[in-house]
Design an enzyme around this catalytic site. Sequence first.
Site, PDB file in Angstrom:
ATOM      1  N   GLY A  75       0.778  -1.243   0.000  1.00 54.19           N
ATOM      2  CA  GLY A  75       0.000   0.000   0.000  1.00 54.19           C
ATOM      3  C   GLY A  75       0.804   1.285   0.000  1.00 54.19           C
ATOM      4  O   GLY A  75       0.326   2.307  -0.479  1.00 54.19           O
ATOM      5  N   GLU A 107       4.578   3.734   5.994  1.00 54.21           N
ATOM      6  CA  GLU A 107       3.328   2.960   5.956  1.00 54.21           C
ATOM      7  C   GLU A 107       2.262   3.747   5.199  1.00 54.21           C
ATOM      8  O   GLU A 107       2.303   4.973   5.174  1.00 54.21           O
ATOM      9  CB  GLU A 107       2.830   2.723   7.395  1.00 54.21           C
ATOM     10  CG  GLU A 107       3.012   1.319   7.910  1.00 54.21           C
ATOM     11  CD  GLU A 107       2.075   0.282   7.301  1.00 54.21           C
ATOM     12  OE1 GLU A 107       1.552   0.474   6.184  1.00 54.21           O
ATOM     13  OE2 GLU A 107       1.879  -0.751   7.948  1.00 54.21           O
ATOM     14  N   ASP A 108       1.287   3.013   4.648  1.00 57.75           N
ATOM     15  CA  ASP A 108       0.160   3.699   4.020  1.00 57.75           C
ATOM     16  C   ASP A 108      -0.826   4.199   5.072  1.00 57.75           C
ATOM     17  O   ASP A 108      -1.264   5.336   5.048  1.00 57.75           O
ATOM     18  CB  ASP A 108      -0.545   2.784   2.989  1.00 57.75           C
ATOM     19  CG  ASP A 108      -0.922   1.418   3.555  1.00 57.75           C
ATOM     20  OD1 ASP A 108      -0.610   1.123   4.726  1.00 57.75           O
ATOM     21  OD2 ASP A 108      -1.540   0.634   2.811  1.00 57.75           O
ATOM     22  N   ASP A 115      -3.936   1.651  11.440  1.00 59.77           N
ATOM     23  CA  ASP A 115      -5.322   1.413  11.838  1.00 59.77           C
ATOM     24  C   ASP A 115      -5.316   0.957  13.300  1.00 59.77           C
ATOM     25  O   ASP A 115      -5.349   1.794  14.201  1.00 59.77           O
ATOM     26  CB  ASP A 115      -5.881   0.355  10.867  1.00 59.77           C
ATOM     27  CG  ASP A 115      -7.362   0.112  11.034  1.00 59.77           C
ATOM     28  OD1 ASP A 115      -8.050   0.977  11.603  1.00 59.77           O
ATOM     29  OD2 ASP A 115      -7.852  -0.946  10.598  1.00 59.77           O
ATOM     30  N   LYS A 156      -5.743   6.392  11.692  1.00 58.67           N
ATOM     31  CA  LYS A 156      -7.102   6.335  12.269  1.00 58.67           C
ATOM     32  C   LYS A 156      -6.958   6.233  13.779  1.00 58.67           C
ATOM     33  O   LYS A 156      -6.874   5.122  14.307  1.00 58.67           O
ATOM     34  CB  LYS A 156      -7.829   5.082  11.773  1.00 58.67           C
ATOM     35  CG  LYS A 156      -8.136   5.035  10.298  1.00 58.67           C
ATOM     36  CD  LYS A 156      -8.899   3.736   9.999  1.00 58.67           C
ATOM     37  CE  LYS A 156      -9.135   3.546   8.530  1.00 58.67           C
ATOM     38  NZ  LYS A 156      -9.720   2.225   8.230  1.00 58.67           N
ATOM     39  N   VAL A 159     -10.913   3.420   3.482  1.00 57.42           N
ATOM     40  CA  VAL A 159     -10.476   4.266   2.368  1.00 57.42           C
ATOM     41  C   VAL A 159      -9.706   3.440   1.337  1.00 57.42           C
ATOM     42  O   VAL A 159      -9.202   2.360   1.657  1.00 57.42           O
ATOM     43  CB  VAL A 159      -9.594   5.432   2.866  1.00 57.42           C
ATOM     44  CG1 VAL A 159     -10.401   6.392   3.720  1.00 57.42           C
ATOM     45  CG2 VAL A 159      -8.384   4.920   3.639  1.00 57.42           C
ATOM     46  N   ARG A 168      -5.955   0.708  -6.372  1.00 60.09           N
ATOM     47  CA  ARG A 168      -4.710   1.375  -5.939  1.00 60.09           C
ATOM     48  C   ARG A 168      -4.337   2.520  -6.874  1.00 60.09           C
ATOM     49  O   ARG A 168      -3.590   3.424  -6.513  1.00 60.09           O
ATOM     50  CB  ARG A 168      -3.538   0.382  -5.938  1.00 60.09           C
ATOM     51  CG  ARG A 168      -3.676  -0.756  -4.946  1.00 60.09           C
ATOM     52  CD  ARG A 168      -2.358  -1.535  -4.852  1.00 60.09           C
ATOM     53  NE  ARG A 168      -2.504  -2.840  -4.242  1.00 60.09           N
ATOM     54  CZ  ARG A 168      -2.471  -3.078  -2.924  1.00 60.09           C
ATOM     55  NH1 ARG A 168      -2.285  -2.090  -2.084  1.00 60.09           N
ATOM     56  NH2 ARG A 168      -2.608  -4.297  -2.461  1.00 60.09           N
TER      57      ARG A 168
HETATM   58  P1  5GP Z   1      -3.128  -2.231  11.377  1.00 56.77           P
HETATM   59  O1  5GP Z   1      -2.175  -3.346  11.683  1.00 56.77           O
HETATM   60  O2  5GP Z   1      -2.643  -0.877  11.769  1.00 56.77           O
HETATM   61  O3  5GP Z   1      -4.506  -2.520  11.932  1.00 56.77           O
HETATM   62  O4  5GP Z   1      -3.404  -2.299   9.830  1.00 56.77           O
HETATM   63  C1  5GP Z   1      -2.612  -1.704   8.892  1.00 56.77           C
HETATM   64  C2  5GP Z   1      -2.918  -2.267   7.529  1.00 56.77           C
HETATM   65  O5  5GP Z   1      -4.318  -2.565   7.332  1.00 56.77           O
HETATM   66  C3  5GP Z   1      -2.590  -1.223   6.487  1.00 56.77           C
HETATM   67  O6  5GP Z   1      -1.247  -1.299   6.097  1.00 56.77           O
HETATM   68  C4  5GP Z   1      -3.569  -1.550   5.380  1.00 56.77           C
HETATM   69  O7  5GP Z   1      -3.014  -2.547   4.548  1.00 56.77           O
HETATM   70  C5  5GP Z   1      -4.783  -2.133   6.078  1.00 56.77           C
HETATM   71  N1  5GP Z   1      -5.843  -1.108   6.264  1.00 56.77           N
HETATM   72  C6  5GP Z   1      -6.263  -0.580   7.421  1.00 56.77           C
HETATM   73  N2  5GP Z   1      -7.250   0.322   7.214  1.00 56.77           N
HETATM   74  C7  5GP Z   1      -7.455   0.372   5.885  1.00 56.77           C
HETATM   75  C8  5GP Z   1      -8.336   1.143   5.047  1.00 56.77           C
HETATM   76  O8  5GP Z   1      -9.174   1.972   5.472  1.00 56.77           O
HETATM   77  N3  5GP Z   1      -8.235   0.917   3.704  1.00 56.77           N
HETATM   78  C9  5GP Z   1      -7.368   0.009   3.165  1.00 56.77           C
HETATM   79  N4  5GP Z   1      -7.367  -0.111   1.835  1.00 56.77           N
HETATM   80  N5  5GP Z   1      -6.507  -0.713   3.929  1.00 56.77           N
HETATM   81  C10 5GP Z   1      -6.558  -0.533   5.279  1.00 56.77           C
END
Ligand code: 5GP
Length: 175
Positions: free
Chosen positions: A46, A100-101, A104, A132, A154, A166
């Site tokens: 991402g 990172e993209d 979350d 977030k 998103v 993407r």
């Molecule tokens: P975390 O480990 O912080 O919960 O998740 C991070 C990963 O979850 C991100 O790198 C991404 O790949 C995915 N992710 C979390 N929220 C979103 C979102 O709103 N949209 C998309 N496309 N991917 C998300």
Amino acid sequence: MLIINDKTFRPFISADAIQTRIQELAGQINEAYADQKPLLVVVLNGAFLFAADLMKNLTIPCEITFIRVASYTATESTGQLKQILGLSESVANRHLIVIEDIVDTGLTISEVCEQLSAQNPASIAIATLLFKPAALKNKIDLHYVGFEIENQFVLGYGLDYDGLGRNTKDILVLE
Ligand code: 5GP
């Protein structure tokens, strides 16, 4: 508007706003890392467009490398662990900026940072395009944040839904 499979996405963050914010973040990094030759560690897939645009705006000496994070179930007690794949060079004594993209729950980035820390880098900072705060599980220090957003799904500008979406210049949000 963009329809992917059964879902509709509407415009959320414009390409102009993204680029302006990236220039600001790059300016901060240019100042903070002037003599450090940072190594950008990009978490695929991402973050690839964000990393490319950020790096184009860096004017200091810097290097880049790409990793992937694979989830696997270790044991029932530890649950899902995440493993870093693809890091071929040494990060010892390097100033790392993990790209990172989106952060979350924060679980991915915390595990990545923990595993990188074990290899004794000089420092680790995190740059994420999106954050977030409402979804965050563990407290983590995010040094460079593009945009704080609500707890919504998103896509676009590198982020996908089911592998698609993407390839937009804007970021869109699920209706
Ligand atoms: P975390 O480990 O912080 O919960 O998740 C991070 C990963 O979850 C991100 O790198 C991404 O790949 C995915 N992710 C979390 N929220 C979103 C979102 O709103 N949209 C998309 N496309 N991917 C998300």
